[in-house]
Write an enzyme that holds these catalytic residues in place. Structure first.
Site, short mmCIF file in Angstrom:
data_model
loop_
_atom_site.label_atom_id
_atom_site.label_comp_id
_atom_site.label_asym_id
_atom_site.label_seq_id
_atom_site.Cartn_x
_atom_site.Cartn_y
_atom_site.Cartn_z
N HIS A 20 0.17 -36.56 24.22
CA HIS A 20 1.11 -35.69 25.49
C HIS A 20 0.43 -34.58 25.95
O HIS A 20 1.19 -33.59 26.13
CB HIS A 20 2.76 -34.64 24.47
CG HIS A 20 2.79 -36.03 22.97
ND1 HIS A 20 3.88 -37.24 23.66
CD2 HIS A 20 3.05 -36.50 22.04
CE1 HIS A 20 3.72 -38.44 22.39
NE2 HIS A 20 2.73 -36.87 21.42
N CYS A 21 -0.79 -34.48 26.07
CA CYS A 21 -1.39 -34.00 26.70
C CYS A 21 -1.32 -32.44 26.09
O CYS A 21 -2.17 -31.47 26.84
CB CYS A 21 -1.05 -33.36 28.56
SG CYS A 21 -1.18 -34.79 29.34
N VAL A 22 -1.31 -31.91 24.67
CA VAL A 22 -1.86 -31.48 23.77
C VAL A 22 -3.30 -31.83 22.76
O VAL A 22 -3.20 -31.20 22.06
CB VAL A 22 -0.49 -30.89 22.80
CG1 VAL A 22 -0.80 -29.48 22.15
CG2 VAL A 22 0.52 -30.93 24.29
#
Ligand SMILES: Cc1ncc(COP(=O)(O)O)c(C=O)c1O
Length: 405
Positions: free
Chosen positions: A363-365
């Site tokens: 999730h782009c983390v």
């Protein structure tokens, strides 16, 4: 029962739901109501032109509609002036605009959290590499909630800027912006809030929370793709350096110099996505009509149903939730892993069995997952049109997958 909330009526406004999908990927991108799609078409069919340049009637209409959209967004976040609303392409662009306009220098400190989306991590790491700024990371509590003491301990007289996510796209946890704002301002620094996951789902009043800059995206809140907002306090935006310059950002120019435009145009360089902006205004109108608080309560109800339906598997450790166990702390997000299963396979199985669309991965983390040594998670994120039956169907399908592991 949320008074006056009629999910079946709401669903009729979203044409794509006729495909009988169960759409649980709202933290990535929301669906669009017909009124927004119609508004985009209205621009192209009736008055396609640009604003601020020509003086014919199409151009005047575009200007009026863009200003209406700006005011609608301003009302949503309770900005003092509509000119404090700058239209951008998305949250990422808004954050980059600020990071590149502050004039930070070697040794200046910026504080972020350990749960930032790449959009609020990479721009600062880039400045660290290129300018030698210091990026400090405020560590969360064990359950992934915000730790105010850790944050306060990091602030020094060299801290110029604090940039924190409001609601995490990783696990739905809401950070205490009011307290963060007080501590930041007490130390003479400025605060930017990444509202990509809060503005679509929770009431945010920039004046009550004393936020200096706020960034969010239209596509996560029923609006068109490629639309975003940078809110900033007027006096700060007026002082801020420009980032992208060219047409519309100047009042006048000669071969040697130029005179900078006033806000908001100072930051809106080149021809804008007028259809998108006007459609975004319509999306905000739609959300305000339903009521953001009603939507928030509805999402929590959906998430509670999912969490309760799977509580035995969570207790037994067969399902691992990312973030706090308590559903009230995770808003509309249920981010999880099934023990022994790859998150992408789980997401594929959910879609192939019952057309349940979720997001799987980091999730782009990436930074958070890499630190924890976890490969990612399956993320369910609810919105105003999800039903209790969808929550039950999802929980039943997860139960079936757990059985075959
Ligand atoms: C918390 C958060 N910040 C920033 C972003 C980036 O948004 P955009 O891709 O619209 O710029 C996202 C998108 O998922 C997000 O969830």
């Amino acid at each position: 029962m949320i008074f006056g909330y009629n999910v079946e009526k709401i669903r009729k406004d979203f044409p794509v739901l006729s495909k009988k999908i169960i759409y649980f990927d709202n933290a990535c991108m929301s669906l669009k109501p017909l009124s927004v799609i119609n508004k985009l078409n209205e621009y192209y069919n009736e008055y396609t032109a640009c604003a601020g340049r020509s003086s014919h009637s199409f151009a005047e209409r575009v200007e009026t509609e863009v200003e209406k959209a700006r005011q609608e967004v301003g009302k949503l976040i309770n900005s003092k002036h509509s000119s404090e609303v700058i239209f951008t392409r998305n949250t990422t662009e808004s954050i980059n605009l600020i990071a590149n306009s502050l004039g930070l220098e070697k040794g200046d400190e910026v504080i972020i959290t350990d749960k930032e989306h790449n959009s609020n991590l990479i721009p600062w790491l880039k400045l660290k590499k290129e300018k030698g700024i210091v990026v400090k990371i405020a560590e969360s509590n064990k359950d992934n909630t915000f730790n105010l003491e850790n944050f306060e301990r990091l602030i020094t007289d060299k801290t110029k800027f604090v940039s924190v996510v409001h609601v995490s796209n990783l696990d739905g946890v809401e950070n205490p912006i009011k307290e963060i704002s007080k501590i930041t301002h007490k130390n003479n620094a400025l605060l930017m809030v990444d509202g990509a996951q809060s503005i679509p789902h929770t009431e945010v009043d920039v004046r009550k929370l004393d936020i200096d800059f706020l960034c969010f995206s239209g596509h996560k809140m029923l609006g068109p793709t490629g639309t975003g907002v940078l809110y900033g306090k007027k006096e700060l935006l007026e002082k801020l350096n420009q980032f992208i310059v060219g047409g519309e950002t100047v009042i006048d120019s000669n071969y040697n110099d130029y005179k900078v435009e006033n806000i908001p145009m100072k930051f809106e360089a080149g021809l804008q996505d007028y259809a998108g902006i006007i459609g975004f205004g319509e999306a905000v109108r739609y959300l305000r009509k339903i009521g953001i608080n009603n939507i928030k309560k509805h999402e929590l109800k959906i998430n509670s149903l999912i969490t309760e339906s799977l509580s035995d598997l969570i207790e037994e450790g067969k399902i691992n939730i990312i973030g706090p166990k308590e559903v009230e702390k995770r808003s509309g997000i249920f981010s999880f892993n099934i023990k022994g299963m790859d998150c992408h396979n789980v997401a594929k199985m959910l879609e192939s069995s019952k057309k349940i669309m979720t997001r799987s991965g980091m999730h782009c983390v990436h930074s958070w997952f890499n630190k924890k040594g976890i490969n990612g998670s399956v993320r369910v994120s609810a919105y105003l049109y999800n039903t209790e039956q969808e929550a039950i169907t999802f929980a039943e399908e997860v139960r079936k997958i757990v059985k075959i592991v």
